[in-house]
Design a protein around this motif. Sequence first.
Motif, PDB file in Angstrom:
ATOM      1  N   SER A 102     -14.440 -37.709  -1.493  1.00 25.86           N
ATOM      2  CA  SER A 102     -13.338 -37.996  -0.886  1.00 25.86           C
ATOM      3  C   SER A 102     -12.597 -39.157  -1.744  1.00 25.86           C
ATOM      4  O   SER A 102     -11.164 -39.120  -1.795  1.00 25.86           O
ATOM      5  CB  SER A 102     -13.552 -38.470   0.298  1.00 25.86           C
ATOM      6  OG  SER A 102     -14.121 -37.521   1.200  1.00 25.86           O
ATOM      7  N   GLU A 106      -9.021 -38.887  -3.467  1.00 24.10           N
ATOM      8  CA  GLU A 106      -7.823 -39.921  -3.045  1.00 24.10           C
ATOM      9  C   GLU A 106      -7.234 -40.549  -4.231  1.00 24.10           C
ATOM     10  O   GLU A 106      -6.107 -40.599  -4.305  1.00 24.10           O
ATOM     11  CB  GLU A 106      -8.357 -40.814  -2.119  1.00 24.10           C
ATOM     12  CG  GLU A 106      -8.520 -40.559  -0.507  1.00 24.10           C
ATOM     13  CD  GLU A 106      -9.274 -41.409   0.294  1.00 24.10           C
ATOM     14  OE1 GLU A 106      -9.445 -42.531  -0.220  1.00 24.10           O
ATOM     15  OE2 GLU A 106      -9.711 -40.862   1.218  1.00 24.10           O
ATOM     16  N   GLN A 107      -8.076 -40.975  -5.245  1.00 18.95           N
ATOM     17  CA  GLN A 107      -7.680 -41.582  -6.533  1.00 18.95           C
ATOM     18  C   GLN A 107      -6.714 -40.667  -7.195  1.00 18.95           C
ATOM     19  O   GLN A 107      -5.946 -40.831  -7.788  1.00 18.95           O
ATOM     20  CB  GLN A 107      -8.835 -42.285  -7.038  1.00 18.95           C
ATOM     21  CG  GLN A 107      -9.541 -43.232  -6.388  1.00 18.95           C
ATOM     22  CD  GLN A 107      -8.564 -44.514  -6.289  1.00 18.95           C
ATOM     23  OE1 GLN A 107      -8.041 -45.063  -7.265  1.00 18.95           O
ATOM     24  NE2 GLN A 107      -8.022 -44.992  -5.041  1.00 18.95           N
ATOM     25  N   GLU A 109      -5.035 -38.270  -6.093  1.00 16.82           N
ATOM     26  CA  GLU A 109      -3.515 -38.033  -5.565  1.00 16.82           C
ATOM     27  C   GLU A 109      -2.696 -39.292  -5.897  1.00 16.82           C
ATOM     28  O   GLU A 109      -1.575 -39.097  -5.853  1.00 16.82           O
ATOM     29  CB  GLU A 109      -3.814 -37.880  -4.001  1.00 16.82           C
ATOM     30  CG  GLU A 109      -4.263 -36.217  -3.708  1.00 16.82           C
ATOM     31  CD  GLU A 109      -4.576 -36.140  -2.226  1.00 16.82           C
ATOM     32  OE1 GLU A 109      -4.376 -37.178  -1.441  1.00 16.82           O
ATOM     33  OE2 GLU A 109      -5.224 -35.023  -2.164  1.00 16.82           O
TER      34      GLU A 109
END
Length: 136
Positions: A102, A106-107, A109
């Motif tokens: 996850s 996130e990184q 994105e």
Amino acid sequence: MENTQIFEMADRLKTLQEQKKDLEAQTKALAAEIAELDEQLSDAMTEAELDRFSRNGSTFYLKSRLFASPASGRKDEMMQALKDNGYGSLVVETVNANTLASFIKEQREATGEDVPAWLGDTVSTYEKVSVGIRKS
């Protein structure tokens, strides 16, 4: 308790254990066949540029899940890199694989980088594409 009752229970136990062993072997074979067919279908859908379709009351769709784990032999280094860069809350003796995936997602994105440069090659990632099925 009579010996005949004990023998009957022993025979029944043996039969049940053999049935369980046979079912486990069948389950293993089915899982392998499912995995192979899932890969073939997801490849075919990708090639046909289909992200979903309905058939016989079910919707088949492509789904992607990111898996992330420390690179081989680099677990301690990866955990230190997370700590040094303000993400020490992810580290609890080990980094949960789903939590790490996850975080990497996130990184990606946020930064557009596959893996943050400061983690370098301490993390290995791969994505698994499979087919999900739900009733329409």
